[in-house]
Design a protein around this motif. Sequence first.
Motif, PDB file in Angstrom:
ATOM      1  N   ASN A  32      13.005 -44.638  -4.489  1.00 31.39           N
ATOM      2  CA  ASN A  32      11.757 -44.014  -4.059  1.00 31.39           C
ATOM      3  C   ASN A  32      11.166 -44.778  -2.879  1.00 31.39           C
ATOM      4  OD1 ASN A  32      11.948 -42.126  -6.073  1.00 31.39           O
ATOM      5  ND2 ASN A  32      10.532 -43.165  -7.450  1.00 31.39           N
ATOM      6  N   LYS A  36      13.750 -40.642   2.232  1.00 34.58           N
ATOM      7  CA  LYS A  36      14.550 -39.428   2.036  1.00 34.58           C
ATOM      8  C   LYS A  36      13.745 -38.169   2.347  1.00 34.58           C
ATOM      9  CE  LYS A  36      15.278 -40.381  -2.248  1.00 34.58           C
ATOM     10  NZ  LYS A  36      14.473 -41.575  -2.393  1.00 34.58           N
ATOM     11  N   SER A  37      12.577 -38.049   1.775  1.00 35.83           N
ATOM     12  CA  SER A  37      11.730 -36.869   2.014  1.00 35.83           C
ATOM     13  C   SER A  37      11.258 -36.819   3.461  1.00 35.83           C
ATOM     14  CB  SER A  37      10.519 -36.876   1.083  1.00 35.83           C
ATOM     15  OG  SER A  37      10.945 -36.765  -0.254  1.00 35.83           O
ATOM     16  N   THR A  38      11.052 -37.969   4.067  1.00 38.85           N
ATOM     17  CA  THR A  38      10.645 -38.030   5.471  1.00 38.85           C
ATOM     18  C   THR A  38      11.747 -37.465   6.364  1.00 38.85           C
ATOM     19  OG1 THR A  38       9.259 -39.946   5.019  1.00 38.85           O
ATOM     20  CG2 THR A  38       9.848 -39.564   7.319  1.00 38.85           C
ATOM     21  N   MET A  40      14.035 -35.288   5.483  1.00 39.51           N
ATOM     22  CA  MET A  40      14.124 -33.850   5.253  1.00 39.51           C
ATOM     23  C   MET A  40      12.969 -33.109   5.945  1.00 39.51           C
ATOM     24  SD  MET A  40      16.916 -33.968   3.796  1.00 39.51           S
ATOM     25  CE  MET A  40      17.308 -32.379   3.163  1.00 39.51           C
ATOM     26  N   ALA A  41      11.761 -33.677   5.879  1.00 36.65           N
ATOM     27  CA  ALA A  41      10.615 -33.058   6.564  1.00 36.65           C
ATOM     28  C   ALA A  41      10.841 -33.053   8.076  1.00 36.65           C
ATOM     29  CB  ALA A  41       9.322 -33.796   6.215  1.00 36.65           C
ATOM     30  N   TYR A  64       2.831 -37.021   8.159  1.00 34.97           N
ATOM     31  CA  TYR A  64       3.915 -37.801   8.750  1.00 34.97           C
ATOM     32  C   TYR A  64       3.548 -38.448  10.082  1.00 34.97           C
ATOM     33  CZ  TYR A  64       6.831 -36.084   5.026  1.00 34.97           C
ATOM     34  OH  TYR A  64       7.355 -35.822   3.783  1.00 34.97           O
ATOM     35  N   GLU A 130      14.763 -24.383   4.469  1.00 35.02           N
ATOM     36  CA  GLU A 130      14.442 -25.429   3.501  1.00 35.02           C
ATOM     37  C   GLU A 130      15.239 -25.238   2.216  1.00 35.02           C
ATOM     38  OE1 GLU A 130      10.545 -27.641   1.612  1.00 35.02           O
ATOM     39  OE2 GLU A 130      10.298 -25.704   2.596  1.00 35.02           O
ATOM     40  N   TYR A 134      17.891 -28.354   1.173  1.00 37.76           N
ATOM     41  CA  TYR A 134      17.432 -29.310   0.166  1.00 37.76           C
ATOM     42  C   TYR A 134      18.053 -29.021  -1.198  1.00 37.76           C
ATOM     43  CZ  TYR A 134      13.599 -30.132   3.457  1.00 37.76           C
ATOM     44  OH  TYR A 134      12.868 -30.403   4.550  1.00 37.76           O
ATOM     45  N   GLY A 136      17.038 -30.446  -4.828  1.00 37.58           N
ATOM     46  CA  GLY A 136      16.011 -31.280  -5.448  1.00 37.58           C
ATOM     47  C   GLY A 136      16.588 -32.345  -6.359  1.00 37.58           C
ATOM     48  N   GLN A 137      15.715 -33.241  -6.776  1.00 34.14           N
ATOM     49  CA  GLN A 137      16.125 -34.287  -7.693  1.00 34.14           C
ATOM     50  C   GLN A 137      16.490 -33.696  -9.037  1.00 34.14           C
ATOM     51  OE1 GLN A 137      13.179 -37.340  -7.897  1.00 34.14           O
ATOM     52  NE2 GLN A 137      12.945 -37.456  -5.694  1.00 34.14           N
TER      53      GLN A 137
END
Length: 138
Positions: A32, A36-38, A40-41, A64, A130, A134, A136-137
Amino acid sequence: MKIKSIHIIAFGGLKNFTLNFEEGLNCIFGENENGKSTVMAFLKMIFYGSERGTSLSKNLRKKYKPWDGSPMAGNVKFEFNGKNFKLEREFGASNSADRVTLTDLDLGESKVVGPDIGNELFSLSAAAFERSLYVGQL
């Protein structure tokens, strides 16, 4: 479309960050708060810009904004329909204030394009992009 590399000049907590992709399936994973999310965004926003939002969670430009205050910018190199491209975006205060440039790397030709270039290139909405990008977890 096949993404070959991304280079984030500044976006969220990432600065001068390059990620090269190999042939086949690539997976971004990690602990965490490692970006990772950054990443993807960034991919979604470089192709589609951002939707207008009032809260921090909905306004990706605020969410961001680089931690050190530098301007958001970066590029992605990708292959589409057998051609190689580089898409560069300097993020402004809104989609209309962004500077978006698409370069055909095979021909060496660059042109300024609209902020929703992903829809123009792929005939794919931001939401569909998207969902296709993506996983998801678990």
